[in-house]
Design a protein around this motif. Structure first.
Motif, PDB file in Angstrom:
ATOM      1  N   ILE A 291      -5.142   2.840   7.117  1.00 42.09           N
ATOM      2  CA  ILE A 291      -4.887   1.893   6.025  1.00 42.09           C
ATOM      3  C   ILE A 291      -6.076   1.008   5.690  1.00 42.09           C
ATOM      4  N   GLY A 292      -7.128   1.055   6.506  1.00 39.44           N
ATOM      5  CA  GLY A 292      -8.253   0.140   6.334  1.00 39.44           C
ATOM      6  C   GLY A 292      -8.109  -1.073   7.233  1.00 39.44           C
ATOM      7  N   ASN A 293      -9.173  -1.835   7.340  1.00 35.04           N
ATOM      8  CA  ASN A 293      -9.191  -2.977   8.259  1.00 35.04           C
ATOM      9  C   ASN A 293      -8.716  -4.243   7.549  1.00 35.04           C
ATOM     10  N   TRP A 294      -7.391  -4.389   7.469  1.00 31.40           N
ATOM     11  CA  TRP A 294      -6.793  -5.511   6.764  1.00 31.40           C
ATOM     12  C   TRP A 294      -7.010  -6.842   7.465  1.00 31.40           C
TER      13      TRP A 294
ATOM     14  N   VAL B 282       5.050  12.934   0.960  1.00 31.53           N
ATOM     15  CA  VAL B 282       4.965  11.591   0.379  1.00 31.53           C
ATOM     16  C   VAL B 282       6.219  11.284  -0.423  1.00 31.53           C
ATOM     17  N   ALA B 283       6.748  12.285  -1.119  1.00 30.79           N
ATOM     18  CA  ALA B 283       7.977  12.099  -1.894  1.00 30.79           C
ATOM     19  C   ALA B 283       9.150  11.756  -0.980  1.00 30.79           C
ATOM     20  N   ASP B 284       9.201  12.390   0.192  1.00 25.84           N
ATOM     21  CA  ASP B 284      10.261  12.072   1.158  1.00 25.84           C
ATOM     22  C   ASP B 284      10.173  10.602   1.576  1.00 25.84           C
ATOM     23  N   LEU B 285       8.974  10.139   1.819  1.00 29.83           N
ATOM     24  CA  LEU B 285       8.789   8.756   2.259  1.00 29.83           C
ATOM     25  C   LEU B 285       9.184   7.774   1.157  1.00 29.83           C
ATOM     26  N   GLU B 286       8.859   8.106  -0.079  1.00 24.34           N
ATOM     27  CA  GLU B 286       9.220   7.237  -1.202  1.00 24.34           C
ATOM     28  C   GLU B 286      10.728   7.042  -1.285  1.00 24.34           C
TER      29      GLU B 286
ATOM     30  N   ASN C  91       0.834  -1.198   0.000  1.00 29.62           N
ATOM     31  CA  ASN C  91       0.000   0.000   0.000  1.00 29.62           C
ATOM     32  C   ASN C  91       0.871   1.251   0.000  1.00 29.62           C
ATOM     33  N   ARG C  92       0.288   2.367   0.330  1.00 32.49           N
ATOM     34  CA  ARG C  92       1.012   3.640   0.352  1.00 32.49           C
ATOM     35  C   ARG C  92       2.222   3.589   1.288  1.00 32.49           C
TER      36      ARG C  92
END
Length: 371
Positions: free
Chosen positions: A148-151, A232-236, A135-136
């Protein structure tokens, strides 16, 4: 008698005999090759989409329509009346289902491993199901979170229901196994210890995240890298450890008010955050085991392993072994000569598949729900 003529005749006879022997050898090799080819029957892989109601509205913006890879055993297409046990296999952090199923180049090809184990007589036939948990944040931790949702719910309920309604399964806990590698091993014990009514047998391959540090991250450089991620770019572009920290926070310490990541990290301005660390500990299987003993006792079988060079994971496996022994819960634990990934294919073929062959039911019980 003309010796020259006799020699020529003998030479011709020898050449003829040689050609007949050569043809015979090629014919035998051809027949043997055909036999080997026929004995090495292979399964098929389908990649489908499964919608998760429990994943809808996640703050990360990931699609609730998840790719799922499904391995169907060799006889599935020909033996139309046969039903099969199912192994739900969970992949690791930064991995995805397509990598494990040979659809993308990777360090393992699960269908090939399974096909060879079948050909070698080490396993019975199973349907194997792997959802894409990438995921993200590069991995869901198979946990329930508004971010993230209920995986956990998706795997234990929605995915199982979908597979039972679309494939020829044996729709009963006795015929369902749950397994996984690394983050998938964590997901296996996290979900499996709560749901013996769904999965009867668990196999953990090098399970990560079994325990968290009560004091939080201590490496100043690691903390700085974590806190320097602003976009988000930093995390990538971040290193593996930083990505893992964000994935853990998204799963275990979500915060719907903190865009753009909607999470709380275990450190803030270099200081550990006690409430966040408490939430992470509450999601650590070694810390929650006592609360699920009655459910774990309902499992038919439980096994786990790790390579001796995978030091922190092997250490936590020893603790898990001690916990289960204290509660007199039957289980199988093994530490082998290896690291985090170098012998996983071998372990699946030599240990995991035989484990499920022994412990899953290949017959439908009278109380199983009919499809």
């Amino acid at each position: 008698m003309n010796l020259t003529s006799t020699s020529r005749q003998q030479s011709s006879v020898n050449r003829l005999l040689f050609m007949l022997l050569l043809i015979g050898a090629f014919g035998l090799a051809f027949l043997e090759g055909r036999g080997q080819s026929n004995s090495m029957k292979t399964g098929t892989v389908e990649r489908i989409k499964v919608h998760g109601n429990s994943l809808e509205g996640n703050l990360a913006g990931d699609s609730p329509d998840r790719d799922v890879s499904i391995y169907l055993p060799p006889s599935y297409q020909t033996d139309k009346k046969r039903r099969y046990p199912v192994i739900y296999f969970l992949h690791g952090f930064t991995d995805s289902d397509d990598k494990w199923y040979g659809l993308t180049k990777h360090w393992i090809n699960l269908p090939n491993v399974v096909d060879k184990a079948l050909a070698d007589g080490k396993s019975q036939e199973f349907i194997i199901v792997t959802p894409n948990a990438y995921n993200r944040y590069f991995g869901s931790m198979y946990s329930n979170s508004v971010t993230i949702g209920n995986w956990e719910d998706f795997v234990a309920t929605e995915l199982v229901n979908y597979v039972d309604s679309h494939y020829r399964t044996l729709p009963q806990a006795a015929s369902r196994g749950l397994a996984g590698h690394s983050m998938g091993g964590y997901g296996t014990i996290r979900i499996g210890q709560k749901h013996p009514e769904i999965f009867s047998s668990l196999y953990l391959l090098s399970p990560c995240c079994m325990m968290t540090s009560l004091n939080g991250p201590s490496n100043p450089e690691a903390i700085a890298r974590m806190e320097n991620v602003k976009t988000v770019a930093d995390l990538e572009k971040a290193d593996f450890g930083t990505k893992a920290a964000f994935a853990s926070a998204a799963a275990w310490s979500p915060d719907p008010t903190k865009a753009p990541f909607f999470l709380e990290l275990p450190v803030q301005e270099g200081k550990p955050q006690s409430m966040v660390l408490a939430k992470w500990t509450a999601n650590a299987p070694l810390a929650t085991l006592d609360q699920h003993i009655d459910q774990i006792k309902q499992l038919r079988a439980l096994a786990f392993d790790a390579g001796s060079k995978d030091v922190s994971i092997a250490t936590n496996n020893k603790i898990l072994d001690k916990f289960l022994t204290t509660y007199s819960i039957p289980h199988t634990y093994e530490e082998y000569d290896g690291d985090h990934i170098n012998r996983i294919g071998e372990r699946i073929a030599e240990k995991m598949l035989p484990f499920f062959t022994t412990n899953l039911s290949f017959e439908r019980s009278r109380t199983a729900k009919k499809r």
